[in-house]
Design a protein around this motif. Structure first.
Motif, PDB file in Angstrom:
ATOM      1  N   GLY A  46      -7.003  11.611   4.167  1.00  0.00           N
ATOM      2  CA  GLY A  46      -6.789  10.385   3.392  1.00  0.00           C
ATOM      3  C   GLY A  46      -5.672  10.625   2.394  1.00  0.00           C
ATOM      4  N   PHE A  47      -4.856   9.591   2.149  1.00  0.00           N
ATOM      5  CA  PHE A  47      -3.692   9.754   1.278  1.00  0.00           C
ATOM      6  C   PHE A  47      -3.667   8.759   0.119  1.00  0.00           C
ATOM      7  CE2 PHE A  47      -2.474  11.587   5.314  1.00  0.00           C
ATOM      8  CZ  PHE A  47      -1.858  12.774   4.925  1.00  0.00           C
ATOM      9  N   GLY A  48      -3.200   9.254  -1.013  1.00  0.00           N
ATOM     10  CA  GLY A  48      -2.988   8.405  -2.187  1.00  0.00           C
ATOM     11  C   GLY A  48      -1.636   8.732  -2.804  1.00  0.00           C
ATOM     12  N   GLU A  49      -1.236   7.928  -3.783  1.00  0.00           N
ATOM     13  CA  GLU A  49       0.068   8.140  -4.435  1.00  0.00           C
ATOM     14  C   GLU A  49      -0.073   7.907  -5.930  1.00  0.00           C
ATOM     15  OE1 GLU A  49       3.334   6.204  -2.439  1.00  0.00           O
ATOM     16  OE2 GLU A  49       4.606   6.206  -4.231  1.00  0.00           O
ATOM     17  N   SER A  50       0.511   8.787  -6.732  1.00  0.00           N
ATOM     18  CA  SER A  50       0.512   8.569  -8.182  1.00  0.00           C
ATOM     19  C   SER A  50       1.741   7.744  -8.538  1.00  0.00           C
ATOM     20  CB  SER A  50       0.543   9.898  -8.933  1.00  0.00           C
ATOM     21  OG  SER A  50       1.798  10.529  -8.771  1.00  0.00           O
ATOM     22  N   VAL A  51       1.591   6.821  -9.507  1.00  0.00           N
ATOM     23  CA  VAL A  51       2.705   5.904  -9.768  1.00  0.00           C
ATOM     24  C   VAL A  51       3.353   6.055 -11.145  1.00  0.00           C
ATOM     25  CG1 VAL A  51       1.889   4.199  -8.087  1.00  0.00           C
ATOM     26  CG2 VAL A  51       1.185   3.996 -10.488  1.00  0.00           C
ATOM     27  N   VAL A 299       3.052   5.014   1.267  1.00  0.00           N
ATOM     28  CA  VAL A 299       1.632   5.323   1.035  1.00  0.00           C
ATOM     29  C   VAL A 299       1.055   4.371  -0.011  1.00  0.00           C
ATOM     30  CG1 VAL A 299      -0.001   7.058   0.189  1.00  0.00           C
ATOM     31  CG2 VAL A 299       1.837   7.731   1.748  1.00  0.00           C
ATOM     32  N   GLY A 300       1.685   4.314  -1.180  1.00  0.00           N
ATOM     33  CA  GLY A 300       1.215   3.408  -2.224  1.00  0.00           C
ATOM     34  C   GLY A 300       1.354   1.959  -1.792  1.00  0.00           C
ATOM     35  N   ARG A 301       2.427   1.666  -1.097  1.00  0.00           N
ATOM     36  CA  ARG A 301       2.693   0.322  -0.594  1.00  0.00           C
ATOM     37  C   ARG A 301       1.561  -0.129   0.346  1.00  0.00           C
ATOM     38  NH1 ARG A 301       7.204  -1.877  -1.771  1.00  0.00           N
ATOM     39  NH2 ARG A 301       7.699   0.019  -2.902  1.00  0.00           N
ATOM     40  N   ALA A 302       1.095   0.795   1.207  1.00  0.00           N
ATOM     41  CA  ALA A 302       0.019   0.474   2.158  1.00  0.00           C
ATOM     42  C   ALA A 302      -1.278   0.150   1.405  1.00  0.00           C
ATOM     43  CB  ALA A 302      -0.201   1.645   3.109  1.00  0.00           C
ATOM     44  N   HIS A 303      -1.555   0.882   0.324  1.00  0.00           N
ATOM     45  CA  HIS A 303      -2.726   0.555  -0.492  1.00  0.00           C
ATOM     46  C   HIS A 303      -2.573  -0.849  -1.078  1.00  0.00           C
ATOM     47  CE1 HIS A 303      -3.486   4.945  -0.433  1.00  0.00           C
ATOM     48  NE2 HIS A 303      -4.737   4.601  -0.630  1.00  0.00           N
ATOM     49  N   VAL A 331       6.255   7.253   5.626  1.00  0.00           N
ATOM     50  CA  VAL A 331       5.305   6.742   6.621  1.00  0.00           C
ATOM     51  C   VAL A 331       6.082   6.228   7.829  1.00  0.00           C
ATOM     52  CG1 VAL A 331       3.544   6.084   4.936  1.00  0.00           C
ATOM     53  CG2 VAL A 331       5.238   4.380   5.664  1.00  0.00           C
ATOM     54  N   LYS A 332       5.394   6.248   8.975  1.00  0.00           N
ATOM     55  CA  LYS A 332       5.973   5.632  10.165  1.00  0.00           C
ATOM     56  C   LYS A 332       4.930   4.764  10.861  1.00  0.00           C
ATOM     57  CE  LYS A 332       5.333   9.991  12.502  1.00  0.00           C
ATOM     58  NZ  LYS A 332       5.769  11.175  13.144  1.00  0.00           N
TER      59      LYS A 332
END
Ligand code: OSB
Ligand code: MG
Length: 371
Positions: A46-51, A299-303, A331-332
């Motif tokens: 699972g993936f997340g992104e710090s902003v 990644v963040g965009r997908a969330h 991402v792809k």
């Protein structure tokens, strides 16, 4: 059954935005942030992104505070507590005050992992109800009026559903009036990133004649009282961004009538679970919401896309496609917008695959924590 997270990885990335992005608080082009990864006993990732940005100009958090808080507090809390559901993470993190972006970065990876384990999309896991979302775009302050008009015209032709422009004292009413005269029917709005005070009330009142969808965060980053005074004296709806860090903040802002719209950013509110609470509250109170952006990778965009499929996200968000920001996304396929619409991916979790070679190439440091 507890949620078998075996490992958490923190990857620190450096990427360069295609174009510098200028707001009332400064210009950004180098992006430094974390990609978080939560791995279970079957190897699901699972993936997340710090902003947070390198400097605390938007809110108080930075890349370094995210690093400190995740490593020295939040990951320890995850190691010490059982997680039965991603919604538990909000409670587990409660002993740590604020530091919302650090919390959201870890919680996001756990939500993605949860959806992947269940073999459902993140949108489904959150209770999303649409397969497509409307995309808006946020344009930074431009070097000249001509540059701005060209950019707007390009994005209007691409089909974006609304155009947001950044404003600051000295680059506001006249600029917006000019834009309005060239684009009489385009949904437009302005974001001040807290650049004004109540002393500017006459200048802000003038915006009422321009039929803006809203003005975002005109006053101080931590204010809801002056915003209520301002909202009482202007017709343009106020949208709060920086001031809202939780459902409790949203409740108070709604009660005070500090705004009519809320920009929900997962990072600013401490995660998807808190964002869902704000969503529910706004649904009960008839407050329109939309999903903000923080110049994220895919990644963040997908969330953000998954969150935007919830029913109270009635307005287009700052969810432009990857090519606006990146030469190469991590991402792809990359995130694409067609005629102002994003088709929500139907693969499990965030629905976009990680491009491991790209992720590797942008990683400057990696730390692994066993759970
Ligand atoms: O206020 O919404 C904001 C970018 C950086 C910091 C704050 C903001 C923004 C944006 C860009 O408006 C949104 C995006 O395109 O990701
Ligand atoms: Mg904003």
């Amino acid at each position: 059954m507890t949620f078998p997270i075996m490992q958490i990885k923190l990857k620190r990335l450096k990427m360069t935005l295609k174009n510098p992005f200028t707001t009332s608080f400064g210009t950004m082009q180098e992006k430094e942030f974390f990609i978080t990864e939560a791995i279970d006993d079957s190897g699901n990732r699972g993936f997340g992104e710090s902003v947070a940005f390198p400097a605390p100009w938007y809110t108080e958090e930075t890349v370094e505070t995210n690093n400190h808080i995740m490593k020295d507090f939040l990951i320890k809390l995850l190691q010490e507590n059982d997680i039965r559901h991603p919604e538990d993470v909000r409670k587990i993190f409660q002993p740590v005050k604020r530091n919302s972006m650090a919390k959201a970065a870890l919680e996001g990876a756990i939500w993605d992992l949860y959806a992947k384990r269940k073999n459902i999309t993140l949108s489904e896991a959150l209770g999303g109800t649409t397969a497509q979302i409307d995309a808006g775009i946020s344009i930074g302050i431009q070097p000249s009026m001509n540059d701005l008009l060209q950019k707007i015209s390009h994005h209007v032709n691409q089909g974006y559903k609304r155009i947001k422009m950044k404003i600051k004292p000295g680059w506001d009413y006249e600029m917006l009036r000019e834009v309005r005269s060239h684009f009489p029917d385009t949904p437009i709005m302005a974001d001040a990133n807290s650049a004004y005070t109540l002393e500017d009330i006459d200048q802000l009142k003038k915006l009422d004649e321009l039929d803006l969808m809203m003005i975002e965060q005109p006053l101080a980053h931590d204010d809801i009282v002056d915003h209520a005074k301002l909202q009482a004296s202007i017709r343009t709806p106020i949208c709060l961004d920086e001031s809202i860090h939780s459902a409790e903040d949203a409740q108070k802002a709604i009660e005070l009538e500090s705004c009519r719209i809320i920009n929900v950013k997962i990072g600013r509110v401490g995660g998807i679970t808190e964002a869902k609470l704000i969503h529910g509250l706004c649904r009960e109170n008839n407050i329109d919401i939309w999903c903000g952006g923080m110049l994220e990778t895919g990644v963040g965009r997908a969330h953000n896309i998954a969150l935007s499929t919830l029913p109270q996200f009635t307005l287009p968000g700052d969810t432009a496609g990857s090519p606006l920001y990146w030469k190469k996304d991590i991402v792809k396929p990359e995130v694409t917008v067609n005629n102002g619409i994003i088709t929500v991916p139907d693969k499990p979790g965030i629905g976009y695959e990680i491009d491991d070679a790209a992720l590797e190439a942008f990683t400057v440091n990696e730390e692994v924590f066993d759970m």
